[in-house]
Design an enzyme around this catalytic site. Structure first.
Site, short mmCIF file in Angstrom:
data_model
loop_
_atom_site.label_atom_id
_atom_site.label_comp_id
_atom_site.label_asym_id
_atom_site.label_seq_id
_atom_site.Cartn_x
_atom_site.Cartn_y
_atom_site.Cartn_z
N GLU A 87 85.46 52.88 66.59
CA GLU A 87 86.58 52.10 66.05
C GLU A 87 87.56 53.07 65.41
OE1 GLU A 87 85.25 49.29 63.14
OE2 GLU A 87 84.44 47.91 64.62
N HIS A 115 77.49 50.36 49.85
CA HIS A 115 77.35 49.10 50.58
C HIS A 115 76.59 48.03 49.79
CE1 HIS A 115 79.22 51.31 53.71
NE2 HIS A 115 78.19 52.10 53.88
N LYS A 172 76.63 43.61 67.28
CA LYS A 172 78.01 43.89 66.85
C LYS A 172 78.98 44.12 68.01
CE LYS A 172 76.31 43.13 63.01
NZ LYS A 172 76.46 41.78 62.44
N ARG A 225 74.80 33.08 57.05
CA ARG A 225 73.92 32.58 55.98
C ARG A 225 74.78 32.21 54.77
NH1 ARG A 225 73.98 38.30 55.55
NH2 ARG A 225 74.94 38.88 53.57
#
Ligand code: MV4
Length: 504
Positions: free
Chosen positions: A208, A243, A120, A300
């Site tokens: 962040e 999530h 990431k 994907r």
């Protein structure tokens, strides 16, 4: 243009996505090969394939995640290519490399593109360099975390609270912490490090700026081996719980044509920067002021790809296979437009109140039908839902010219759906699709938590499948100009058959 021949594809997956890929194979005149674990011997994907190979015990690590067994099965079957579906081996760069090293085609992006997006902090750097907006933040002095919690706190003060702590090696929310109060930062940092280490074996954490109550809007992209990349518009996946996505739709009710173009062009830039080939998805946070930030790229085909298929009139698996053969994309960006609206409800085998998996035997199964209703299912009446895999049993998708009509159609289709023997979240979906904020498109990633009082209450009597069935039975009891017939429980007497015998 060198094109490769694909006569047989091994599908390294199970459930609805394996069936979905095999359907495309059949349509394209390609043989399909299933692999299955011990508990999946009688599964739908095995019954759908042209041939099938056992690859081990039920735990995924011993079967669907065992790259060696999957590749050995492909060689034994004489397959030319492997389609990984989603989950399992689909985003493992080493698997993609091993497939190619075995002389087989990996139906997915190049391994280097998977690697580039898998880490990431590296992806953040790469995207920033490519001019893709990422959430303002700090990857640490050497781009890989901070020397101390105090150093991280100093950076957090500069970014401004609230901040988000995320695992460098992570994704999908694991190891993520929201910190609103600077006094709680050091403890939260240590917690994030611990969680990152446990989940990914790497304790690097980055910072962040926190985007408050964002929408999750993702852009479907597609690349070919000739350097073409296009965007296939957006999906709004903000209706999530912990999530786990629950409802997705395309287009997003929050995205204007101008924003769609801006986000689409950014997603193409992101994909092109890693030489992307095949189907991919760029995830963005969309803030309430219309600003958007790249989060990560999923390398994907995704669960929710059908809503994109409905609004583009494309078959993404056909396209994946065509691109894997080396063909050019058969359209350009200018050829593409959004047609109508589509909604997808993920049907989970789970207790709808406590959200716990509900394994067992499916004793009754009635899938909804009718115009513009699609149910991509991995099960059948008599099938067993095991505890070993994802509890998603099907995806119900509806399409209509407008969003309101697509939701009306979904509401109707959900009323037709019957799953007996296990618990499902069908009743939960029936409530959401008629909830005013959802219907108005007024939602963000906090929707389910914020509406749990209305959505997760125990079922009232008139919402159960039994009540719906009773209402249908009652409707059938009316007669013209008379009192209701006595309820019938047995079969129709033969003397009454002429009433329903086919005419002509
Ligand atoms: C965020 C965020 C707010 N600000 N990052 C959650 C999963 C992971 N892929 C990223 N996530 C988030 N990152 C910043 N800087 C809020 C979330 C988030 C979220 C994102 C997408 C969909 C659902 C979500 C639910 C909670 C938090």
């Amino acid at each position: 243009m060198s094109t490769k021949t694909i006569n047989k594809i091994l599908v390294a997956n199970r459930g609805e996505i394996a069936v979905r890929v095999m359907r495309a194979c059949k349509e394209m005149g390609i043989k399909s090969v299933a692999v299955y674990s011990d508990v999946d011997r009688g599964a739908l994907h095995v019954r759908t394939a042209d041939e099938a190979y056992p690859i081990g015990a039920a735990p995924a690590r011993e079967s669907y995640l065992d790259a060696g067994k999957v590749i050995a099965a492909a060689k034994q079957a004489g397959a030319d290519a492997i389609h990984p579906g989603y989950g399992f081996l689909s985003e493992k760069a080493d698997f993609a490399r091993a497939v190619e090293a075995a002389g087989l085609i990996f139906i997915g992006p190049p391994a280097d593109a998977i690697d580039a997006m898998g880490d990431k902090t590296r992806a953040r750097q790469k995207m920033t360099a490519a001019g893709v907006p990422v959430v303002p933040g700090d990857n640490g002095p050497a781009g890989r975390g901070f020397p101390s919690a105090e150093a991280a706190l100093e950076s957090a003060q500069k970014i401004g609270f609230p901040v988000m702590l995320k695992a460098s090696a992570g994704g999908g929310g694991k190891g993520m912490r929201l910190v609103e109060d600077p006094a709680k930062f050091v403890a939260a940092y240590a917690g994030a490090q611990r969680e990152a280490k446990a989940a990914f074996g790497d304790d690097a954490v980055y910072l962040e700026k926190a985007v408050i109550k964002p929408r999750h809007v993702e852009i479907q992209v597609f690349g070919d081996t000739h350097g073409n990349v296009v965007y296939l518009f957006e999906r709004d996946c903000s209706i999530q719980r912990r999530h786990q996505k629950v409802i997705e739709e395309a287009p997003s009710p929050a995205v204007t044509p101008e924003l769609r173009k801006a986000m689409g062009e950014v997603a193409v830039r992101a994909a092109a920067a890693v030489n992307y080939v095949g189907a991919g998805t760029c995830e963005f946070l969309l803030a309430s002021d219309g600003s958007f930030y790249f989060l990560e790229m999923n390398t994907r085909l995704q669960v929710e790809h059908p809503v994109t298929e409905m609004i583009t009139q494309l078959d993404l698996v056909h396209l994946q296979i065509a691109v894997a053969r080396g063909e050019k994309l058969p359209f350009t960006q200018a050829d593409l437009k959004v047609h109508g609206a589509a909604v997808e409800c993920r049907i989970y085998a789970e207790d709808p109140i406590r959200f716990l998996p509900s394994p067992g035997k499916i004793t009754q199964y009635r899938q909804p039908q009718g115009p513009y209703v699609r149910d991509d299912s991995g099960i059948f009446e008599g099938a067993e839902i095991s505890v070993y895999y994802d509890p998603m049993i099907s995806k119900l998708i509806t399409w209509a010219p407008t969003r309101q009509e697509a939701i009306d159609r979904m509401s109707r289709a959900l009323l037709e759906y019957r799953v007996g023997g296990i618990k499902t979240n069908l009743a939960f979906h029936r409530r959401v699709v008629n909830e005013p904020d959802f219907r108005a498109g007024h939602y963000d990633t906090s929707y389910i938590e914020g509406h749990k009082a209305t959505l997760a209450q125990p079922l009232t009597l008139d919402e159960s499948d039994d009540a719906l069935d009773a209402a249908l039975a009652a409707a059938a009891m009316h007669v013209l100009d008379g009192s209701p017939e006595a309820p019938t429980t047995g079969s129709t007497p033969s003397t009454e058959r002429s009433n329903w015998q086919r005419q002509g």
